[in-house]
Design a protein around this motif. Structure first.
Motif, short mmCIF file in Angstrom:
data_model
loop_
_atom_site.label_atom_id
_atom_site.label_comp_id
_atom_site.label_asym_id
_atom_site.label_seq_id
_atom_site.Cartn_x
_atom_site.Cartn_y
_atom_site.Cartn_z
N THR A 49 -44.94 22.04 2.22
CA THR A 49 -44.29 20.81 2.84
C THR A 49 -43.97 21.12 4.20
O THR A 49 -43.58 20.14 5.12
CB THR A 49 -43.01 20.62 2.35
N THR A 50 -44.00 22.38 5.05
CA THR A 50 -43.73 22.65 6.21
C THR A 50 -44.69 23.88 6.49
O THR A 50 -45.21 24.48 5.78
CB THR A 50 -42.27 23.30 6.48
N LEU A 51 -44.89 23.45 7.88
CA LEU A 51 -45.91 24.50 8.59
C LEU A 51 -45.01 25.03 9.80
O LEU A 51 -44.71 24.28 10.78
CB LEU A 51 -47.12 23.75 9.05
N MET A 103 -53.15 18.47 9.31
CA MET A 103 -51.62 18.18 8.77
C MET A 103 -50.93 17.54 9.82
O MET A 103 -51.11 17.79 11.14
CB MET A 103 -51.03 19.60 8.40
N GLU A 104 -50.34 16.45 9.43
CA GLU A 104 -49.68 15.70 10.74
C GLU A 104 -48.13 15.59 10.15
O GLU A 104 -47.77 15.44 8.97
CB GLU A 104 -50.08 14.27 10.62
N GLY A 105 -47.24 15.77 11.15
CA GLY A 105 -45.64 15.40 11.01
C GLY A 105 -44.69 15.83 12.16
O GLY A 105 -45.40 16.03 12.99
N THR A 106 -43.62 15.72 11.91
CA THR A 106 -42.52 15.87 12.87
C THR A 106 -42.17 17.22 13.06
O THR A 106 -41.93 18.04 12.12
CB THR A 106 -41.50 14.88 12.59
N MET A 158 -43.20 22.32 11.56
CA MET A 158 -43.57 20.79 11.34
C MET A 158 -43.16 20.29 9.74
O MET A 158 -43.65 21.03 8.89
CB MET A 158 -45.16 20.77 11.56
N ARG A 159 -42.50 19.35 9.47
CA ARG A 159 -42.42 18.77 8.30
C ARG A 159 -43.88 17.97 7.90
O ARG A 159 -43.86 17.03 8.59
CB ARG A 159 -41.42 18.03 8.36
N ILE A 160 -44.54 18.53 7.24
CA ILE A 160 -45.90 17.82 6.75
C ILE A 160 -45.72 16.31 6.21
O ILE A 160 -44.95 16.32 4.83
CB ILE A 160 -46.68 18.61 6.03
#
Length: 205
Positions: A49-51, A103-106, A158-160
């Motif tokens: 879930t996170t990177l 992977m995309e996220g905030t 990053m929260r994916i």
């Protein structure tokens, strides 16, 4: 990424496995100065879930990432596919096979303790992979020197929100083994291996 659903991995966990095995990503985001990209080792958490990654403070992305949406791309092996390798060449064209995971996220900024923990995870993971015995740890470093280095980098997480993996491995071709052999002859053994191991689960030809 490639829109053909034949090139999406059928097995759960393959994309995360590739991210962990490759362990290095290009991170893209928009900035007031235009689009920018940074290249960094990454840590994917256990549930995918996170990177996490870190950048030099002077990097063009560092001061703009917190609170922004970013795109991280992990790329695997790739190779040119010659149309000569097909038995039936009248309807064959050259192409390119490749492995990539988006992977995309905030993104949020890590505090210093989180950054240090990320560095410890990175070094422990990769020291184990290269087989150093005993492995390197930061306990071997001068504490003041380590502190100066920490001050020169910034950590992020990053929260994916979206995964977009593509494994373009000739799944839509009946002659996949001939193509894998051609790829192998050109010195791209890793891609040929993936074509044989991962390319057969969604054959459409």
């Amino acid at each position: 990424m490639h829109p053909n659903p034949a090139f999406r991995p059928a097995q759960d966990g393959v994309a995360a496995l590739l991210v962990r095995e490759i362990g290095f990503a290009a991170v893209f985001a928009g900035t007031p100065d235009g689009p920018r990209v940074a290249h960094a080792p990454v840590v994917l958490n256990d549930d995918g879930t996170t990177l996490q990654f870190h950048l030099a403070r002077g990097n063009g992305l560092t001061r703009h990432l917190a609170g922004r949406t970013a795109l991280a791309v992990v790329q695997g092996p790739d190779a040119y596919i010659s149309a000569n390798w097909y038995e039936e060449q009248a309807k064959a064209v050259p192409t390119w096979n490749y492995v990539a995971v988006e992977m995309e996220g905030t993104v949020r900024r890590l505090d210093e303790s989180e950054l240090v923990a990320q560095l410890d995870i990175l070094s422990a993971h990769h020291e184990a992979r290269v087989g150093e015995n005993p492995p390197w740890t930061r306990d071997k470093m001068d504490a003041a020197y380590f502190g100066r280095l920490i001050g020169a980098i910034a950590g992020f997480e990053m929260r994916i929100a979206a995964w977009r993996p593509t494994l373009k491995l000739s799944q839509n071709k009946a002659e996949r083994e001939r193509l894998a052999a051609g790829v192998e002859r050109t010195g791209h053994g890793a891609l040929a291996h993936l074509m044989r191991q991962l390319g057969g689960d969604r054959e459409t030809a």
